[in-house]
Design a protein around this motif. Structure first.
Motif, PDB file in Angstrom:
ATOM      1  N   THR A  55      43.058  25.076  57.808  1.00 24.63           N
ATOM      2  CA  THR A  55      42.595  24.929  59.191  1.00 24.63           C
ATOM      3  C   THR A  55      43.435  23.899  59.940  1.00 24.63           C
ATOM      4  OG1 THR A  55      40.343  25.535  58.537  1.00 24.63           O
ATOM      5  CG2 THR A  55      40.601  24.374  60.639  1.00 24.63           C
ATOM      6  N   ASP A  56      43.789  22.807  59.262  1.00 29.07           N
ATOM      7  CA  ASP A  56      44.643  21.793  59.886  1.00 29.07           C
ATOM      8  C   ASP A  56      45.978  22.395  60.322  1.00 29.07           C
ATOM      9  OD1 ASP A  56      42.795  19.777  59.696  1.00 29.07           O
ATOM     10  OD2 ASP A  56      43.636  18.919  57.858  1.00 29.07           O
ATOM     11  N   TYR A  57      46.444  23.378  59.573  1.00 25.63           N
ATOM     12  CA  TYR A  57      47.708  24.045  59.906  1.00 25.63           C
ATOM     13  C   TYR A  57      47.520  25.173  60.925  1.00 25.63           C
ATOM     14  CZ  TYR A  57      50.450  21.702  56.273  1.00 25.63           C
ATOM     15  OH  TYR A  57      51.118  20.781  55.518  1.00 25.63           O
ATOM     16  N   ARG A  58      46.318  25.273  61.494  1.00 28.50           N
ATOM     17  CA  ARG A  58      46.002  26.259  62.531  1.00 28.50           C
ATOM     18  C   ARG A  58      45.890  27.684  62.006  1.00 28.50           C
ATOM     19  NH1 ARG A  58      49.046  24.327  68.135  1.00 28.50           N
ATOM     20  NH2 ARG A  58      48.703  22.098  67.880  1.00 28.50           N
ATOM     21  N   ALA A  59      45.632  27.819  60.711  1.00 24.97           N
ATOM     22  CA  ALA A  59      45.245  29.131  60.201  1.00 24.97           C
ATOM     23  C   ALA A  59      43.754  29.321  60.471  1.00 24.97           C
ATOM     24  CB  ALA A  59      45.529  29.225  58.703  1.00 24.97           C
ATOM     25  N   HIS A  60      43.331  30.572  60.557  1.00 22.86           N
ATOM     26  CA  HIS A  60      41.920  30.882  60.755  1.00 22.86           C
ATOM     27  C   HIS A  60      41.336  31.260  59.390  1.00 22.86           C
ATOM     28  CE1 HIS A  60      42.802  30.888  65.010  1.00 22.86           C
ATOM     29  NE2 HIS A  60      43.755  31.787  64.815  1.00 22.86           N
ATOM     30  N   VAL A  61      40.358  30.495  58.925  1.00 18.78           N
ATOM     31  CA  VAL A  61      39.809  30.687  57.587  1.00 18.78           C
ATOM     32  C   VAL A  61      38.448  31.370  57.678  1.00 18.78           C
ATOM     33  CG1 VAL A  61      39.078  29.538  55.469  1.00 18.78           C
ATOM     34  CG2 VAL A  61      41.047  28.666  56.751  1.00 18.78           C
ATOM     35  N   HIS A  62      38.256  32.385  56.849  1.00 19.23           N
ATOM     36  CA  HIS A  62      37.017  33.154  56.835  1.00 19.23           C
ATOM     37  C   HIS A  62      36.505  33.222  55.395  1.00 19.23           C
ATOM     38  CE1 HIS A  62      38.440  34.543  60.809  1.00 19.23           C
ATOM     39  NE2 HIS A  62      39.611  34.631  60.198  1.00 19.23           N
ATOM     40  N   HIS A  63      35.188  33.155  55.237  1.00 16.19           N
ATOM     41  CA  HIS A  63      34.567  33.175  53.916  1.00 16.19           C
ATOM     42  C   HIS A  63      33.735  34.436  53.768  1.00 16.19           C
ATOM     43  CE1 HIS A  63      35.539  28.853  53.239  1.00 16.19           C
ATOM     44  NE2 HIS A  63      35.398  28.799  54.545  1.00 16.19           N
ATOM     45  N   THR A  64      33.898  35.119  52.630  1.00 11.94           N
ATOM     46  CA  THR A  64      33.143  36.340  52.394  1.00 11.94           C
ATOM     47  C   THR A  64      33.060  36.597  50.898  1.00 11.94           C
ATOM     48  OG1 THR A  64      32.933  38.657  53.060  1.00 11.94           O
ATOM     49  CG2 THR A  64      35.153  37.876  52.534  1.00 11.94           C
ATOM     50  N   ASP A  65      32.541  37.751  50.515  1.00 10.59           N
ATOM     51  CA  ASP A  65      32.551  38.170  49.119  1.00 10.59           C
ATOM     52  C   ASP A  65      33.165  39.560  49.041  1.00 10.59           C
ATOM     53  OD1 ASP A  65      30.554  39.961  49.916  1.00 10.59           O
ATOM     54  OD2 ASP A  65      28.941  38.637  49.268  1.00 10.59           O
ATOM     55  N   THR A  66      33.301  40.071  47.827  1.00 11.84           N
ATOM     56  CA  THR A  66      33.980  41.353  47.650  1.00 11.84           C
ATOM     57  C   THR A  66      33.285  42.476  48.402  1.00 11.84           C
ATOM     58  OG1 THR A  66      34.770  40.667  45.469  1.00 11.84           O
ATOM     59  CG2 THR A  66      34.797  43.017  45.941  1.00 11.84           C
ATOM     60  N   THR A  67      31.967  42.469  48.394  1.00 10.61           N
ATOM     61  CA  THR A  67      31.214  43.536  49.054  1.00 10.61           C
ATOM     62  C   THR A  67      31.467  43.565  50.554  1.00 10.61           C
ATOM     63  OG1 THR A  67      29.478  43.384  47.372  1.00 10.61           O
ATOM     64  CG2 THR A  67      28.913  44.478  49.455  1.00 10.61           C
ATOM     65  N   ALA A  68      31.510  42.381  51.169  1.00  8.79           N
ATOM     66  CA  ALA A  68      31.669  42.292  52.627  1.00  8.79           C
ATOM     67  C   ALA A  68      33.129  42.236  53.070  1.00  8.79           C
ATOM     68  CB  ALA A  68      30.923  41.065  53.154  1.00  8.79           C
ATOM     69  N   LEU A  69      34.077  42.232  52.118  1.00  9.25           N
ATOM     70  CA  LEU A  69      35.491  42.104  52.480  1.00  9.25           C
ATOM     71  C   LEU A  69      35.967  43.204  53.429  1.00  9.25           C
ATOM     72  CD1 LEU A  69      38.263  40.761  52.224  1.00  9.25           C
ATOM     73  CD2 LEU A  69      38.632  42.088  50.131  1.00  9.25           C
ATOM     74  N   PRO A  70      35.683  44.498  53.165  1.00  6.67           N
ATOM     75  CA  PRO A  70      36.164  45.530  54.098  1.00  6.67           C
ATOM     76  C   PRO A  70      35.654  45.325  55.528  1.00  6.67           C
ATOM     77  CG  PRO A  70      35.447  46.526  52.040  1.00  6.67           C
ATOM     78  CD  PRO A  70      35.009  45.086  51.994  1.00  6.67           C
ATOM     79  N   THR A  71      34.393  44.902  55.666  1.00 11.52           N
ATOM     80  CA  THR A  71      33.847  44.662  56.999  1.00 11.52           C
ATOM     81  C   THR A  71      34.546  43.495  57.668  1.00 11.52           C
ATOM     82  OG1 THR A  71      31.700  45.491  56.266  1.00 11.52           O
ATOM     83  CG2 THR A  71      31.733  44.188  58.290  1.00 11.52           C
ATOM     84  N   THR A  72      34.845  42.444  56.892  1.00 13.83           N
ATOM     85  CA  THR A  72      35.540  41.276  57.440  1.00 13.83           C
ATOM     86  C   THR A  72      36.931  41.647  57.924  1.00 13.83           C
ATOM     87  OG1 THR A  72      34.319  39.830  55.912  1.00 13.83           O
ATOM     88  CG2 THR A  72      36.305  38.921  56.940  1.00 13.83           C
ATOM     89  N   ILE A  73      37.658  42.425  57.119  1.00 14.61           N
ATOM     90  CA  ILE A  73      38.997  42.856  57.521  1.00 14.61           C
ATOM     91  C   ILE A  73      38.927  43.700  58.785  1.00 14.61           C
ATOM     92  CG2 ILE A  73      40.949  44.323  56.875  1.00 14.61           C
ATOM     93  CD1 ILE A  73      40.539  43.418  53.986  1.00 14.61           C
ATOM     94  N   ALA A  74      37.979  44.629  58.845  1.00 14.11           N
ATOM     95  CA  ALA A  74      37.842  45.488  60.029  1.00 14.11           C
ATOM     96  C   ALA A  74      37.551  44.647  61.270  1.00 14.11           C
ATOM     97  CB  ALA A  74      36.733  46.509  59.794  1.00 14.11           C
ATOM     98  N   ARG A  75      36.707  43.634  61.129  1.00 14.55           N
ATOM     99  CA  ARG A  75      36.380  42.780  62.282  1.00 14.55           C
ATOM    100  C   ARG A  75      37.606  42.018  62.758  1.00 14.55           C
ATOM    101  NH1 ARG A  75      35.319  37.525  62.317  1.00 14.55           N
ATOM    102  NH2 ARG A  75      34.845  37.457  60.072  1.00 14.55           N
ATOM    103  N   LEU A  76      38.394  41.478  61.830  1.00 17.80           N
ATOM    104  CA  LEU A  76      39.583  40.716  62.220  1.00 17.80           C
ATOM    105  C   LEU A  76      40.615  41.611  62.903  1.00 17.80           C
ATOM    106  CD1 LEU A  76      40.041  38.394  59.100  1.00 17.80           C
ATOM    107  CD2 LEU A  76      39.037  37.834  61.321  1.00 17.80           C
ATOM    108  N   LEU A  77      40.751  42.831  62.419  1.00 16.26           N
ATOM    109  CA  LEU A  77      41.680  43.763  63.058  1.00 16.26           C
ATOM    110  C   LEU A  77      41.235  44.080  64.483  1.00 16.26           C
ATOM    111  CD1 LEU A  77      42.295  46.212  60.074  1.00 16.26           C
ATOM    112  CD2 LEU A  77      43.935  44.576  61.021  1.00 16.26           C
ATOM    113  N   THR A  78      39.941  44.282  64.652  1.00 17.46           N
ATOM    114  CA  THR A  78      39.414  44.567  65.993  1.00 17.46           C
ATOM    115  C   THR A  78      39.571  43.366  66.909  1.00 17.46           C
ATOM    116  OG1 THR A  78      37.809  46.140  65.099  1.00 17.46           O
ATOM    117  CG2 THR A  78      37.357  45.225  67.278  1.00 17.46           C
TER     118      THR A  78
END
Length: 219
Positions: A55-78
């Protein structure tokens, strides 16, 4: 004959390597007694430190688990407005199971730099991540692909499995990496500053870095 500082430095290097005329030094026999980490951390503390430094390096950090990973990726793409994305051949297909309306390019080594420049996002895994420096290392494994994939598109989504892919320090990372592989070391999105310290992002790599930390053992 006068001994210079350069001569003394080279003498010490040869002595440390056991360098003798006609022989090839074996780096595996070099004593490595230096400190390998600066603290004793639990896996959870190590992951939190990685997230903080990313985060200090200005990356955007997201926390999830394997089950929710596809939904997280889809949200970030959108959220990024991605119209097209590229994935290396080793990326699991279920990572994109929730993604719709986006053209997915599967790279098998044929995409050129010009073609990649027209693609919005690249999605990869990683070799490992270093908590103390907030650094992600890619080693061209199948889920990471060719170096060019993560240098040309403007948006990079990188998935890290915690705690198995997170180490404390650089000295702890090196034994896990194959020095014969091309290695890409990432600490935040691509950025540089001129003499007046004006920060410019996206000069020699992605302008936006989304890091997804997978926690499958969270309470």
């Amino acid at each position: 004959m006068t001994t210079t500082s350069r001569d003394e430095i080279l003498r010490r290097v040869r002595q440390a390597l056991g360098d003798q005329p006609g022989t090839t030094p074996d780096p595996t026999t070099i004593p490595r007694t230096y400190q390998t980490t600066h603290a004793t951390r639990t896996p959870e503390q190590r992951t939190h430190l990685l997230a903080d430094n990313l985060t200090d390096y200005r990356a955007h950090v997201h926390h999830t688990d394997t089950t929710a990973l596809p939904t997280t990726i889809a949200r970030l793409l959108t959220d990024h407005g991605t119209r097209s994305a590229v994935i290396p051949p080793g990326v699991p297909t279920d990572w994109l199971s929730a993604t719709t309306g986006i053209h997915i390019h599967h790279d098998h080594g044929e995409l050129t730099a010009h073609q990649l420049d027209t693609i919005d996002t690249v999605i990869t895994g990683c070799a490992l991540a270093i908590a103390e420096t907030g650094t992600i290392v890619l080693d061209t494994s199948p889920d990471q692909g060719r170096r060019i994939l993560t240098l040309v598109p403007d948006h990079h989504i990188c998935i890290i499995n915690t705690p198995t892919q997170v180490v404390d320090s650089l000295p702890q990372a090196l034994p896990h990496l194959d020095p014969t592989h091309p290695l890409t070391w990432i600490s935040g999105p691509s950025a540089t500053s001129d003499i007046e310290l004006d920060r410019v992002e996206g000069v020699h790599g992605p302008r936006t870095l989304d890091v997804i930390l997978i926690h499958d053992n969270r309470d």
